[in-house]
Design a protein around this motif. Structure first.
Motif, PDB file in Angstrom:
ATOM      1  N   VAL A   5       0.841  -1.198   0.000  1.00 34.52           N
ATOM      2  CA  VAL A   5       0.000   0.000   0.000  1.00 34.52           C
ATOM      3  C   VAL A   5       0.873   1.243   0.000  1.00 34.52           C
ATOM      4  O   VAL A   5       2.038   1.216   0.406  1.00 34.52           O
ATOM      5  CB  VAL A   5      -0.967   0.030   1.203  1.00 34.52           C
ATOM      6  CG1 VAL A   5      -1.929  -1.146   1.154  1.00 34.52           C
ATOM      7  CG2 VAL A   5      -0.215   0.049   2.523  1.00 34.52           C
ATOM      8  N   ARG A   6       0.272   2.354  -0.458  1.00 42.26           N
ATOM      9  CA  ARG A   6       1.012   3.609  -0.519  1.00 42.26           C
ATOM     10  C   ARG A   6       0.043   4.782  -0.376  1.00 42.26           C
ATOM     11  O   ARG A   6      -1.080   4.734  -0.876  1.00 42.26           O
ATOM     12  CB  ARG A   6       1.764   3.707  -1.853  1.00 42.26           C
ATOM     13  CG  ARG A   6       2.614   4.953  -2.012  1.00 42.26           C
ATOM     14  CD  ARG A   6       3.573   4.843  -3.192  1.00 42.26           C
ATOM     15  NE  ARG A   6       2.898   4.862  -4.482  1.00 42.26           N
ATOM     16  CZ  ARG A   6       3.529   4.822  -5.656  1.00 42.26           C
ATOM     17  NH1 ARG A   6       4.851   4.728  -5.693  1.00 42.26           N
ATOM     18  NH2 ARG A   6       2.852   4.853  -6.785  1.00 42.26           N
ATOM     19  N   SER A   7       0.471   5.806   0.329  1.00 49.90           N
ATOM     20  CA  SER A   7      -0.284   7.055   0.429  1.00 49.90           C
ATOM     21  C   SER A   7       0.683   8.139   0.866  1.00 49.90           C
ATOM     22  O   SER A   7       1.854   7.870   1.157  1.00 49.90           O
ATOM     23  CB  SER A   7      -1.435   6.928   1.443  1.00 49.90           C
ATOM     24  OG  SER A   7      -0.936   7.021   2.764  1.00 49.90           O
ATOM     25  N   SER A   8       0.179   9.357   0.967  1.00 42.00           N
ATOM     26  CA  SER A   8       1.031  10.464   1.422  1.00 42.00           C
ATOM     27  C   SER A   8       1.259  10.414   2.921  1.00 42.00           C
ATOM     28  O   SER A   8       2.060  11.177   3.458  1.00 42.00           O
ATOM     29  CB  SER A   8       0.379  11.802   1.057  1.00 42.00           C
ATOM     30  OG  SER A   8      -0.853  11.949   1.749  1.00 42.00           O
ATOM     31  N   GLY A   9       0.550   9.510   3.608  1.00 39.24           N
ATOM     32  CA  GLY A   9       0.613   9.486   5.068  1.00 39.24           C
ATOM     33  C   GLY A   9       1.289   8.275   5.663  1.00 39.24           C
ATOM     34  O   GLY A   9       0.994   7.893   6.793  1.00 39.24           O
TER      35      GLY A   9
END
Length: 595
Positions: free
Chosen positions: A440-444
């Motif tokens: 998974v990946r996000s800005s957070g």
């Protein structure tokens, strides 16, 4: 196609580059790889915000000043959002008067209650990093946590259940009793300078500062300085350290950010439709967990929602009483907690008032338990969540109007502004519906594991993808399902336990040669711990009571094995690796579950 930008963040003693990925001409749930490959980017309908936790609290206090923010039933205390902001700023100002600085780590060793709640928010308003320490930890475990995080100030409850936190702390830092308050010099925990204790009578214990004095120490000028400080606290900076199980057997300290926690909380509030109705949440989860802080506390700030703490630690009857007395409209807990609530409601023949929402996470929820939650607990909607501390909260959650089938067969729909993909052993994406490891990946995402660059790189790749270690199936509609665990973590009642830590300790027993711990099925906890041991001398005897006594005071209660099996040898592969799945099979056969 992706637009890639880079920025440098200072982390621990160094600087690392963080890459930000922005899809171009890409709508929600559109794949940027082959159409049949397991990759999804869910942009969502609402944009990300850029603010820190202190600013988020201040917005809540301005919009909902008289709404109850916290009801602590066992303490008989109620705090409005304006109360919370005022007290958090007083404690934050006191941190500075005690000599702490921005970025310092503040440990909190206490059960659920106003002390933990306010101290964590005060650390955020001060630009410091809170470190939640499990209230069940014994002295050796606490010592490890304090040193791992480099804690400078420690906030203690005086006592909880059988735990006397001051006595436990003096086992780790015996110099405390003879030190001046705020001037501690410890050999075993060299970073620790200040210990604050919330005593029953309000007076300070030797070497410590009274928690009540923290509210009286600062001047109005000191308190005003905290409000002025908020604009200089970057949302990208560290907010909190969460201890997670590691492959080395010792917990890793994941450093999570303001930005990660806040945005996850805001989008959870939207998904739970908290903007439609004012809710009162019965929060049964421990506050040192990301689940409680993000899904509970910070989500509540978004729309002035009330958090109700039934007790200092989980007790099903206290939860039922709190739901009834405080007119709770939502319940948060692990499946084990719901098993207990259902059983207690049946046992006492108590009819609960209608509850709008029940959220369960931390482990899988069986179809029967799901039905019991709806029928026995009188719940209108039940939801499941899947999250990771390293992802700053929840990654998948049921949508509000999901069908029973989706709730039972998946862990929900991917959260807003998250990317997910399923990969094979070589890191290549697999087709939708094919099992593989979830990334998974996000800005957070977390900044990393504090003081452990090697483990950080093993978990977060150079492109910002977080390797979850969970075997997963991703559907094209954005829903996902856990099909297994690549990691060997035991999930007992929602508590993640890594076997290696227990194994290493049991191997120090004078009779034990070798230990391997596995999770075995349990109808209430989901999994319990079974320790398989080989003894040093043939013909020796080792009883469960001996093991239990050996663990007392050195391992938290939830890490103590429930079962003990003495074996002459372990099943192994040709390369000599112990086959733990065969140990589980042995246990099932012996208990009759394998038939």
């Amino acid at each position: 196609m992706l637009r890639i930008s880079s920025k440098k963040l200072s982390f621990a003693s160094g600087v690392r580059t963080i890459h930000t990925y922005k899809p171009l001409a890409c709508s929600a749930n559109t794949n940027t790889t082959e159409r049949n490959q397991s990759y999804i980017h869910h942009i969502g309908k609402k944009p990300l915000v850029y603010r820190n936790v202190g600013q988020h609290l201040q917005i809540a206090a301005e919009k909902y000043p008289n709404n109850e923010a916290l009801v602590s039933c066992h303490e008989n205390k109620r705090l409005t959002f304006s109360d919370v902001l005022e007290k958090a700023d007083r404690i934050a100002a006191s941190f500075y008067q005690l000599g702490l600085k921005k970025g310092d780590r503040v440990g909190i060793w206490a059960p659920n209650g106003t002390q933990f709640y306010l101290s964590s928010l005060a650390a955020a308003r001060a630009g410091m990093i809170s470190v939640g320490i499990n209230p069940a930890f014994q002295a050796p475990e606490a010592e490890y946590a304090l040193n791992k995080a480099g804690v400078k100030a420690l906030i203690l409850a005086e006592q909880h259940f059988t735990q006397n936190y001051y006595d436990l702390t003096t086992q780790v830092v015996p110099e405390l009793k003879n030190s001046l308050p705020g001037k501690l010099r410890s050999t075993r925990v060299p970073t620790l300078e200040t210990v604050v204790v919330d005593t029953n009578n309000g007076s300070a214990l030797p070497g410590t500062i009274s928690y009540r004095d923290m509210l009286r120490l600062p001047t109005e000028q000191n308190i005003s300085a905290i409000e002025s400080l908020q604009s200089s606290i970057s949302p990208d900076s560290g907010l909190n350290m969460q201890f997670t199980s590691g492959t080395t057997g010792l917990p890793k300290a994941a450093l999570v950010t303001h930005n990660g926690f806040i945005n996850n909380a805001i989008h959870l509030a939207h998904r739970n439709e908290f903007d439609v109705k004012q809710h009162r949440i019965c929060l049964q989860l421990p506050l040192f967990h990301a689940f409680a802080m993000v899904v509970g506390v910070l989500t509540a700030f978004t729309y002035g929602t009330t958090i109700v703490l039934p007790g200092a630690r989980y007790k099903p009857m206290e939860s039922i009483e709190a739901i009834i007395k405080e007119k709770c409209t939502a319940i948060y807990g692990t499946p084990t907690m719901y098993v207990d609530l259902v059983n207690k409601a049946r046992e006492t023949n108590i009819k609960l008032p209608p509850v709008d929402l029940a959220v369960t996470g931390g482990a899988t929820c069986s179809p029967q338990l799901f039905s019991d939650i709806l029928e026995v607990l009188n719940v209108r909607k039940a939801k499941t969540v899947y999250g990771l501390t390293e992802a700053c909260g929840i990654v998948f959650q049921s949508l509000f109007d999901d069908s029973r089938e989706k709730i039972l067969e998946t862990v929900g729909h991917i959260m807003d502004h998250f990317e997910a993909k399923i990969v094979d052993g070589q890191g290549n994406t697999v087709p939708f519906g094919t099992p593989g490891e979830l990334w998974v990946r996000s800005s957070g995402m977390m900044l990393g594991y504090w003081g452990d660059e090697k483990k950080t790189k093993e978990t977060l790749d150079a492109d910002g993808w977080l390797r979850t270690g969970d075997q997963f199936v991703l559907r094209e509609d954005g829903y996902g399902k856990i099909v297994g665990r690549i990691k060997e973590i035991i999930i007992r009642g929602g508590e993640n336990i890594f076997p290696r830590e227990i194994e290493d300790y049991l191997n120090t027993h004078p009779k034990v040669l070798e230990t391997h711990c596995v999770g075995v099925p349990d109808s209430r906890m989901g999994e319990e711990i079974c320790a398989f041991v080989r003894l040093k001398e043939e013909g020796q005897m080792l009883t469960f009571d001996e093991i239990k006594d050996f663990c007392k005071g050195n391992l938290a209660h939830f890490k103590v094995p429930k079962y003990l099996r003495v074996v002459k040898e372990f099943p192994k592969t040709t390369s000599g690796k112990v086959q733990k799945f065969k140990l589980v099979e042995m246990f099932k056969e012996e208990s009759g579950e394998g038939k």
